[in-house]
Design a protein around this motif. Structure first.
Motif, short mmCIF file in Angstrom:
data_model
loop_
_atom_site.label_atom_id
_atom_site.label_comp_id
_atom_site.label_asym_id
_atom_site.label_seq_id
_atom_site.Cartn_x
_atom_site.Cartn_y
_atom_site.Cartn_z
N SER A 198 25.66 35.39 25.99
CA SER A 198 26.70 35.44 27.01
C SER A 198 28.06 35.59 26.36
O SER A 198 28.26 35.28 25.18
CB SER A 198 26.67 34.18 27.88
OG SER A 198 27.04 33.04 27.14
N ILE A 199 28.98 36.08 27.15
CA ILE A 199 30.36 36.28 26.70
C ILE A 199 31.30 35.94 27.84
O ILE A 199 31.03 36.28 29.00
CB ILE A 199 30.57 37.72 26.19
CG1 ILE A 199 31.97 37.90 25.63
CG2 ILE A 199 30.28 38.73 27.26
CD1 ILE A 199 32.14 39.19 24.87
N GLU A 200 32.36 35.23 27.52
CA GLU A 200 33.39 34.89 28.51
C GLU A 200 34.70 35.51 28.01
O GLU A 200 35.05 35.38 26.84
CB GLU A 200 33.53 33.38 28.65
CG GLU A 200 34.50 32.98 29.71
CD GLU A 200 34.60 31.47 29.88
OE1 GLU A 200 35.33 31.05 30.78
OE2 GLU A 200 33.97 30.73 29.10
N ILE A 201 35.39 36.17 28.92
CA ILE A 201 36.61 36.88 28.56
C ILE A 201 37.73 36.47 29.50
O ILE A 201 37.56 36.45 30.73
CB ILE A 201 36.38 38.41 28.66
CG1 ILE A 201 35.24 38.82 27.72
CG2 ILE A 201 37.65 39.18 28.36
CD1 ILE A 201 34.71 40.20 27.96
N GLY A 202 38.88 36.16 28.92
CA GLY A 202 40.08 35.89 29.69
C GLY A 202 41.01 37.09 29.57
O GLY A 202 41.20 37.61 28.46
N TYR A 203 41.54 37.54 30.70
CA TYR A 203 42.35 38.76 30.67
C TYR A 203 43.43 38.73 31.75
O TYR A 203 43.35 37.97 32.71
CB TYR A 203 41.46 40.00 30.84
CG TYR A 203 40.71 40.05 32.15
CD1 TYR A 203 41.21 40.78 33.22
CD2 TYR A 203 39.53 39.37 32.33
CE1 TYR A 203 40.54 40.83 34.44
CE2 TYR A 203 38.84 39.41 33.53
CZ TYR A 203 39.35 40.13 34.58
OH TYR A 203 38.69 40.17 35.78
N ASN A 204 44.45 39.56 31.56
CA ASN A 204 45.54 39.68 32.51
C ASN A 204 45.05 40.40 33.77
O ASN A 204 44.18 41.26 33.69
CB ASN A 204 46.69 40.48 31.91
CG ASN A 204 47.34 39.77 30.76
OD1 ASN A 204 47.29 38.55 30.66
ND2 ASN A 204 47.94 40.51 29.87
N PRO A 205 45.63 40.09 34.93
CA PRO A 205 45.23 40.76 36.17
C PRO A 205 45.39 42.28 36.12
O PRO A 205 44.69 43.00 36.83
CB PRO A 205 46.15 40.16 37.23
CG PRO A 205 46.55 38.83 36.67
CD PRO A 205 46.60 39.01 35.18
N SER A 206 46.28 42.78 35.27
CA SER A 206 46.48 44.23 35.20
C SER A 206 45.40 44.94 34.38
O SER A 206 45.32 46.16 34.39
CB SER A 206 47.85 44.53 34.59
OG SER A 206 47.93 44.00 33.28
N THR A 207 44.56 44.18 33.69
CA THR A 207 43.50 44.78 32.87
C THR A 207 42.36 45.24 33.76
O THR A 207 41.91 44.52 34.64
CB THR A 207 42.98 43.75 31.84
OG1 THR A 207 44.07 43.30 31.06
CG2 THR A 207 41.92 44.36 30.94
N ASP A 208 41.88 46.45 33.51
CA ASP A 208 40.78 47.03 34.29
C ASP A 208 39.45 46.49 33.80
O ASP A 208 39.13 46.59 32.61
CB ASP A 208 40.83 48.56 34.13
CG ASP A 208 39.74 49.26 34.92
OD1 ASP A 208 39.23 48.68 35.90
OD2 ASP A 208 39.40 50.40 34.55
N GLU A 209 38.66 45.88 34.71
CA GLU A 209 37.36 45.33 34.33
C GLU A 209 36.43 46.42 33.80
O GLU A 209 35.56 46.14 32.97
CB GLU A 209 36.71 44.62 35.52
CG GLU A 209 37.32 43.27 35.81
CD GLU A 209 36.58 42.53 36.91
OE1 GLU A 209 35.42 42.86 37.21
OE2 GLU A 209 37.18 41.59 37.45
#
Length: 72
Positions: free
Chosen positions: A41-52
């Motif tokens: 598994s992987i968990e990623i934190g990102y800015n709302p402007s980042t495209d999933e």
């Protein structure tokens, strides 16, 4: 910060884990990457402007397959 969790396959060794982390660190807006190779598994934190989709593409380009996704 948005967070997303993926269940993935393809993390057979620490080299692939390192490649995946390095690739994700290059994606604009990602601020956190936690990879659990034992659980696949992987968990990623990102800015709302980042495209999933760019996150998904990055994971798949390293050679891992996404099995499941959940947003947190």
């Amino acid at each position: 910060m948005n967070r997303i969790h993926f269940d993935i396959s393809g993390i057979q060794n620490s080299e692939i884990k390192t490649q995946l982390k390095n690739a994700l660190d290059k994606v604009e807006g990602i601020s956190m990457v936690n990879i659990d190779a034992a659980r696949g598994s992987i968990e990623i934190g990102y800015n709302p402007s980042t495209d999933e989709n760019s996150i998904r593409s990055c994971i798949e380009n390293v050679g891992c397959n996404i099995l499941n996704q959940s947003n947190e």
